[in-house]
Design an enzyme around this catalytic site. Structure first.
Site, short mmCIF file in Angstrom:
data_model
loop_
_atom_site.label_atom_id
_atom_site.label_comp_id
_atom_site.label_asym_id
_atom_site.label_seq_id
_atom_site.Cartn_x
_atom_site.Cartn_y
_atom_site.Cartn_z
N ARG A 1 0.82 -1.22 0.00
CA ARG A 1 0.00 0.00 0.00
C ARG A 1 0.85 1.27 0.00
O ARG A 1 0.43 2.31 -0.47
CB ARG A 1 -0.98 0.03 1.19
CG ARG A 1 -1.78 1.34 1.24
CD ARG A 1 -2.92 1.33 2.24
NE ARG A 1 -2.51 0.86 3.54
CZ ARG A 1 -1.87 1.58 4.47
NH1 ARG A 1 -1.55 2.84 4.23
NH2 ARG A 1 -1.54 1.05 5.62
N TYR B 1 -12.56 17.29 -16.98
CA TYR B 1 -13.27 16.04 -16.75
C TYR B 1 -14.34 16.24 -15.66
O TYR B 1 -14.10 16.96 -14.68
CB TYR B 1 -12.23 15.00 -16.31
CG TYR B 1 -12.81 13.65 -16.03
CD1 TYR B 1 -13.27 12.85 -17.07
CD2 TYR B 1 -12.92 13.18 -14.73
CE1 TYR B 1 -13.81 11.61 -16.81
CE2 TYR B 1 -13.45 11.93 -14.47
CZ TYR B 1 -13.90 11.15 -15.52
OH TYR B 1 -14.44 9.92 -15.26
N ASP C 1 -3.46 18.16 -16.74
CA ASP C 1 -4.03 16.84 -16.98
C ASP C 1 -3.72 16.51 -18.44
O ASP C 1 -4.33 17.05 -19.36
CB ASP C 1 -5.54 16.87 -16.71
CG ASP C 1 -6.19 15.51 -16.90
OD1 ASP C 1 -5.63 14.69 -17.65
OD2 ASP C 1 -7.27 15.29 -16.32
N LYS D 1 -6.97 5.68 -19.77
CA LYS D 1 -7.21 6.06 -21.16
C LYS D 1 -6.03 5.61 -22.04
O LYS D 1 -5.85 4.44 -22.22
CB LYS D 1 -7.47 7.56 -21.23
CG LYS D 1 -8.44 8.08 -20.14
CD LYS D 1 -9.83 7.49 -20.23
CE LYS D 1 -10.69 7.73 -18.99
NZ LYS D 1 -10.78 9.09 -18.53
C1 LIG Z 1 -11.07 9.77 -17.28
C2 LIG Z 1 -10.40 11.03 -16.98
C3 LIG Z 1 -10.06 11.37 -15.65
C4 LIG Z 1 -10.37 10.48 -14.48
O1 LIG Z 1 -9.68 9.27 -14.56
P1 LIG Z 1 -10.14 7.89 -13.86
O2 LIG Z 1 -9.01 6.98 -14.16
O3 LIG Z 1 -11.45 7.49 -14.46
O4 LIG Z 1 -10.27 8.19 -12.38
C5 LIG Z 1 -9.39 12.57 -15.45
N1 LIG Z 1 -9.10 13.41 -16.47
C6 LIG Z 1 -9.43 13.12 -17.75
C7 LIG Z 1 -9.09 14.08 -18.83
C8 LIG Z 1 -10.10 11.94 -18.04
O5 LIG Z 1 -10.44 11.66 -19.31
#
Ligand SMILES: *Cc1c(COP(=O)(O)O)cnc(C)c1O
Length: 386
Positions: A55, A107, A179, A204
């Site tokens: 963890r 997001y 991001d 993604k």
């Molecule tokens: C999907 C996504 C997130 C969140 O990610 P998770 O892995 O689903 O928690 C954050 N930012 C963007 C741009 C995303 O497409």
């Protein structure tokens, strides 16, 4: 770091294995034993690196993945998380407590966290859309210390100038987090452009097969060090099995993303000529408003594009429902192409006036281009557009 990105994706972080495995094995163990108390204390007190407890991230499979993640963004360090939202949460709780400014569209989970949940802990959140960028200077003077944004954004593919915004934030002593999920490290290097942190939803492009959920935070050792305890005690660690699956995927990231770039460009050009399409939003199209900035700060234009169907929101829904190769699903970055209608999914929660203010029309369809043949994707869109 002078090796190319593809080489690093394959080799960075891989452990030398006693049995000759070319890739880091999966250590599913939760705890690790020591020959003596003195050796245990060396690791507990940080005098020696080593494995201790999964963890904490002190697990060989996770540590190996983290070296690969750091290498992807040319960062000094990276922490892996069980999701993209977990990475954002740990970042915000560590470095955003004096206030977070979120630029442009983000997001849905990010918007909800900053607008609804963090304020319950006394953490102020501010939102500026693209046209309001002039107010950033003011907000920073009022004390916000973390500026967070996506570029390109979802779903209008709006671009923000990372270098210029980072310079302004740094003048105020604020830090910048990007991001980079949409662009991926193959197409955009936020740290080299001046950002302090990069966040990824590895769910993604990095995972790339719609079969794992994970997140990552990259940055300098100094700025990432205090995030470690938050991740540890929030308990938002990635599982070793998922870490190995993610490392597997990252080895093919550049070939996947470059093909997705090429196919998205072909689909965008075909849709720009289609009589049933009012508008195509894609950074690779010369008449797209962000095209020049994209050429400056991106090395590829990405696999995401948005088309605006001629007609109403219901017309766009009919097109989405008629698509056969594009699956109707709200994610992105996988080998399979996906379609979503922002007004029924990602931006469903916003009032129609707020969607309009953000330039999101009901007739928009967001496409995540996968690894099918581009001609087949174009044919599918043509039949669905009728
Ligand atoms: C999907 C996504 C997130 C969140 O990610 P998770 O892995 O689903 O928690 C954050 N930012 C963007 C741009 C995303 O497409």
């Amino acid at each position: 770091m002078n090796e190319g990105l593809s080489t690093r994706c394959v080799h960075a972080g891989e452990l030398d294995d006693a049995h000759g495995s070319p890739h880091t094995p999966i250590y599913t163990t939760t705890t690790f034993k020591f020959p003596s108390t003195a050796d245990l204390l060396d690791v507990v007190d940080g005098r020696k690196s080593g494995s201790l407890y999964t963890r904490y991230g002190l697990n060989p499979t996770i540590a190996s993945l983290e070296q690969k993640l750091a290498s992807l963004e040319d960062a000094e360090a990276a922490w892996a998380f069980c999701s993209g939202m977990a990475a954002e949460t740990a970042l915000f709780l560590t470095h955003g407590r004096e206030g977070i400014v979120c630029l442009g569209d983000a997001y849905g989970g990010t918007l909800e966290l900053i607008s609804s949940q963090l304020p319950l802990l006394g953490i102020p959140g501010h939102f500026l859309i693209g046209q309001e960028l002039g107010r950033l200077d003011d907000l920073l003077s009022q004390g916000a210390k973390l500026v967070f944004f996506e570029t390109p954004t979802n779903p209008t593919l709006e671009l923000f100038d990372i270098h210029a915004i980072a310079a302004m934030c740094h003048r105020h002593g604020a830090r910048v987090a990007i991001d980079n999920t949409f662009a991926s490290p193959v197409n955009q290097p936020p740290l080299a452009l001046g950002a302090d942190f990069v966040v990824h939803s590895c769910t993604k492009y990095l995972g790339g097969h719609s079969d794992l959920t994970a997140g990552a935070l990259m940055g300098s050792k100094e700025l990432l060090a205090p995030v470690w305890n938050w991740r540890k005690n929030l308990g938002s660690m990635i599982a070793p099995e998922i870490a190995a699956l993610l490392a597997r995927s990252i080895r093919t990231l550049p070939v996947r993303v470059r093909q997705q770039n090429a196919s998205a460009q072909a689909v965008a050009e075909a849709m720009a000529k289609h009589p049933g399409v009012a508008r195509v939003l894609y950074p690779g199209l010369p008449d797209f408003p962000g095209h020049d900035l994209a050429k400056k700060q991106m090395s590829g234009f990405g696999g995401m594009l948005t088309i605006e169907v001629k007609g109403t929101g219901e017309d766009a829904t009919r097109v989405a429902d008629r698509l056969k190769l594009f699956a109707l699903a709200p994610s992105l970055g996988g080998v399979e192409s996906l379609v979503t209608q922002p007004c029924t999914t990602t931006h469903h929660g916003l009032a129609p006036e707020e969607r309009a203010r953000r330039g999101i029309s009901d007739a928009m369809l967001r496409l995540s281009i996968g690894l099918e043949d581009a001609d087949d994707l174009i044919a599918d869109l043509n039949q669905a557009l009728g």
